[in-house]
Every structure is written in structure tokens, then in C-alpha cells.
Design a protein around this motif. Structure first.
Motif, short mmCIF file in Angstrom:
data_model
loop_
_atom_site.label_atom_id
_atom_site.label_comp_id
_atom_site.label_asym_id
_atom_site.label_seq_id
_atom_site.Cartn_x
_atom_site.Cartn_y
_atom_site.Cartn_z
N ALA A 48 44.92 42.49 40.34
CA ALA A 48 46.07 41.58 40.25
C ALA A 48 46.16 40.72 41.50
CB ALA A 48 47.35 42.39 40.07
N GLN A 49 45.95 41.32 42.67
CA GLN A 49 46.02 40.53 43.91
C GLN A 49 44.96 39.43 43.93
OE1 GLN A 49 44.37 42.22 47.41
NE2 GLN A 49 45.58 40.96 48.82
N VAL A 50 43.74 39.79 43.53
CA VAL A 50 42.65 38.80 43.58
C VAL A 50 42.92 37.67 42.60
CG1 VAL A 50 40.19 38.46 43.15
CG2 VAL A 50 40.96 40.45 44.46
N GLN A 51 43.41 37.98 41.42
CA GLN A 51 43.75 36.92 40.47
C GLN A 51 44.87 36.04 41.02
OE1 GLN A 51 41.98 36.04 38.10
NE2 GLN A 51 41.01 37.78 37.09
N ALA A 52 45.84 36.64 41.70
CA ALA A 52 46.94 35.86 42.28
C ALA A 52 46.43 34.94 43.39
CB ALA A 52 48.02 36.79 42.82
N LEU A 53 45.54 35.47 44.22
CA LEU A 53 44.98 34.65 45.30
C LEU A 53 44.14 33.50 44.73
CD1 LEU A 53 43.95 37.47 47.80
CD2 LEU A 53 45.74 35.76 48.14
N SER A 61 38.76 28.76 42.03
CA SER A 61 39.04 28.69 40.59
C SER A 61 37.83 29.05 39.73
CB SER A 61 39.55 27.30 40.22
OG SER A 61 38.57 26.32 40.51
N THR A 62 36.63 28.77 40.23
CA THR A 62 35.44 29.05 39.44
C THR A 62 34.83 30.42 39.75
OG1 THR A 62 34.02 27.93 41.06
CG2 THR A 62 34.88 26.60 39.24
N VAL A 63 35.42 31.15 40.66
CA VAL A 63 34.90 32.48 41.00
C VAL A 63 35.36 33.48 39.95
CG1 VAL A 63 34.91 34.35 42.70
CG2 VAL A 63 34.83 31.96 43.46
N GLY A 64 34.42 34.11 39.28
CA GLY A 64 34.77 35.11 38.28
C GLY A 64 35.18 36.41 38.94
N VAL A 65 36.11 37.10 38.31
CA VAL A 65 36.56 38.40 38.81
C VAL A 65 35.99 39.50 37.93
CG1 VAL A 65 38.55 39.86 39.30
CG2 VAL A 65 38.65 37.41 39.80
N GLY A 66 35.49 40.54 38.57
CA GLY A 66 34.90 41.63 37.81
C GLY A 66 35.43 42.98 38.27
N ALA A 67 35.29 43.96 37.40
CA ALA A 67 35.61 45.35 37.73
C ALA A 67 34.32 46.07 38.08
CB ALA A 67 36.29 46.03 36.55
N PHE A 90 43.74 41.56 32.88
CA PHE A 90 43.67 41.00 34.23
C PHE A 90 42.59 39.93 34.34
CE2 PHE A 90 45.98 44.89 34.92
CZ PHE A 90 46.90 44.54 35.90
N ALA A 91 42.21 39.38 33.19
CA ALA A 91 41.28 38.25 33.13
C ALA A 91 39.93 38.55 33.77
CB ALA A 91 41.90 37.00 33.77
N CYS A 92 39.49 39.80 33.65
CA CYS A 92 38.16 40.14 34.17
C CYS A 92 37.08 39.46 33.34
CB CYS A 92 37.94 41.65 34.13
SG CYS A 92 38.70 42.53 35.50
N ALA A 122 32.78 44.28 23.52
CA ALA A 122 33.77 44.19 22.44
C ALA A 122 35.05 43.52 22.90
CB ALA A 122 34.08 45.59 21.89
N ALA A 123 35.32 43.59 24.21
CA ALA A 123 36.52 42.96 24.77
C ALA A 123 36.24 41.57 25.31
CB ALA A 123 37.10 43.85 25.87
N GLY A 124 35.03 41.09 25.14
CA GLY A 124 34.69 39.76 25.64
C GLY A 124 34.40 39.74 27.14
N ILE A 125 34.07 40.90 27.68
CA ILE A 125 33.74 41.01 29.11
C ILE A 125 32.23 41.18 29.24
CG2 ILE A 125 33.97 42.49 31.16
CD1 ILE A 125 36.78 43.23 30.10
N THR A 126 31.62 40.49 30.18
CA THR A 126 30.18 40.58 30.39
C THR A 126 29.83 41.80 31.23
OG1 THR A 126 29.92 38.17 30.30
CG2 THR A 126 28.14 39.42 31.35
#
Length: 253
Positions: A48-53, A61-67, A90-92, A122-126
Motif C-alpha cells: 500500500a505504501q509503495v502504491q501511494a508513493l 508511474s511506469t514502475v510495476g509493483v510486485g509481490a 493492491f494493483a500488483c 488467473a488473477a491477471g498477475i504476471t
């Protein structure tokens, strides 16, 4: 295809450290707009913090966030697990699966890694599917056998959409040790993986194969110059903004 530079923060970071790191990364990216894809795979509590930042730093804006992991289960009584659906909230964009540290310390099998990849897809996450051999396996001449077995499990479970994954070759003996496969050694394994993917799908050209064994600012350019190395999964160097930016710059040559 564009190269992908993905940072794996592992179990590192704090609210203050993350803000400082991403602020420095944003400053560098604003000064030199990247032509490669970039991602940061962060501990789950900081998604959440990284998405907020990201939302207040246009350069990110173009940096993808991953788990760094994902559960094979969709929901239920699995205390401590995080589902792909939760990560999607969380838009991963990415989720690492099968990292050698998960295989070693959490006893993850090839079959479980394949199921985690399926859950992410299945969730659209790479899924960034990690494969790699130990030092003992390399010295015994089993490198090709090991990485092909690990990738085959994922192909078998996800054959219909295997072109949607990212593969990361991470020789276990080179992760966090400062040792690195030579460009020629890394290329040889990447070529094996490329051929395996080509046999599995006519869309294999879409699959990025990253190198992840202690890639750093000093060796990134020579590794990334190899024909079948499409980027890097970066550990320690991703926690240092100047080093991470140098690796990103090397991916744009």
C-alpha cells in the motif's frame, strides 16, 4: 522486446527507508527516462505504501509493483497466506514464485510453484517463475536437468497461457553470495530455457528470461548483452538507488 529490470527487496525495508529509496529512484528516472520495463517486488506489508508513493511521484508511474510470493489458494483457512486476489486489490503487476529461498526454507515443490503461477495468472498477475541449480547440482553436471524439470512443472500446469509468464534463472550458488555466473555460463542456461519454451508455445518470443544471480552495477552490461538474457531480477543492488539506476541504464543499450 523491452528488457525488464525487477528489484527483489526480499525481507528488507521500513516506511522511512522505502520512501527514501523510491524518492531517489524517482529522481533518477525523471532525469533519464528509461526505455526498459521496471518493477519492484516488495514485502507484502509495504504494498500500500509503495502504491501511494507511486501516485505522488510521476516518474514512478511506469514502475510495476510486485509481490515476493503468492498463495496457491484463492481464500480460506490458510493463516499467513496472501492470495492473488488480495494482491490484485493492491494493483500488483507481478508476483515472484519459486524463489530458491522459498524452495529451500519453506520446502516448496515444483508442483506447488506451478500452482502458485496458475493462481497469479488467473488473477491477471504476471508470475516471475524462478529456476536454478545449487552448487552441488552444477558441479555434478545437472544444471540443465534441474532447470528444465522446474520449468516443465510450470509449463505442464499452465500450458495454455505459458507465454504470459516471466522466467528468472537464478543459480542458487550465486544468490547473495557475490558470485556470478559468467556471461557465457548464464547465456548457455538461458538458451536451454528458451528452447524449452519454444517447444511449449509458438508465442515463446513474448517470454522474458531474466538473470538473477548477483547481477549488479558492475556486471549488468555484460550479462544483459547476451542474446537470451532479457533483463534481471535484482536482489541487494535494488536496495541502493544509484546501483539500481545503473543497472536500468545498462538495460537500455
Amino acid at each position: 522486446m523491452k528488457k525488464l529490470i525487477a528489484g527483489n527487496w526480499k525481507m528488507n525495508g521500513s516506511l522511512a527507508a522505502n520512501e527514501a529509496l523510491l524518492g531517489a529512484l524517482a529522481q533518477g528516472l525523471a532525469a533519464n527516462k528509461p526505455s526498459c520495463d521496471i518493477a519492484v517486488c516488495v514485502p507484502a506489508p509495504y504494498l500500500a505504501q509503495v502504491q501511494a508513493l507511486k501516485s505522488v511521484q510521476p516518474a514512478l508511474s511506469t514502475v510495476g509493483v510486485g509481490a515476493q510470493d503468492v498463495s496457491a489458494q484463492a481464500s480460506g483457512a490458510y493463516t499467513g497466506e496472501v492470495s492473488a486476489g488480495m494482491l490484485k486489490d493492491f494493483a500488483c503487476r507481478y508476483a515472484i514464485v519459486g524463489h530458491s529461498e522459498r524452495r529451500q526454507y519453506h520446502f516448496e515443490t515444483d508442483a506447488l510453484v506451478a500452482e502458485k503461477a496458475r493462481a497469479a495468472l488467473a488473477a491477471g498477475i504476471t508470475p516471475i517463475v524462478c529456476v536454478g541449480e545449487t552448487l552441488a547440482e552444477r558441479e555434478a553436471g545437472h544444471t540443465e536437468e534441474v532447470v528444465k524439470r522446474q520449468l516443465a512443472a510450470v509449463i505442464h500446469a499452465n500450458g495454455h497461457c505459458i507465454s504470459e509468464i516471466v522466467v528468472a534463472y537464478e543459480p542458487v550458488w550465486a544468490i547473495g553470495t557475490g558470485k556470478t555466473a559468467s556471461p557465457e555460463e548464464a547465456q548457455a542456461v538461458h538458451a536451454v530455457l528458451r528452447a524449452q519454451l519454444k517447444a511449449a508455445t509458438d508465442q515463446s518470443a513474448r517470454v522474458k528470461i531474466l538473470y538473477g544471480g548477483s547481477m549488479n552495477a558492475a556486471n549488468a552490461a555484460t550479462l544483459l548483452a547476451q542474446p537470451d538474457i532479457d533483463g534481471g531480477l535484482i536482489g541487494g543492488a535494488s536496495l541502493n538507488a544509484p546501483d539500481f539506476l545503473k543497472i536500468i541504464a545498462a538495460a537500455q543499450v
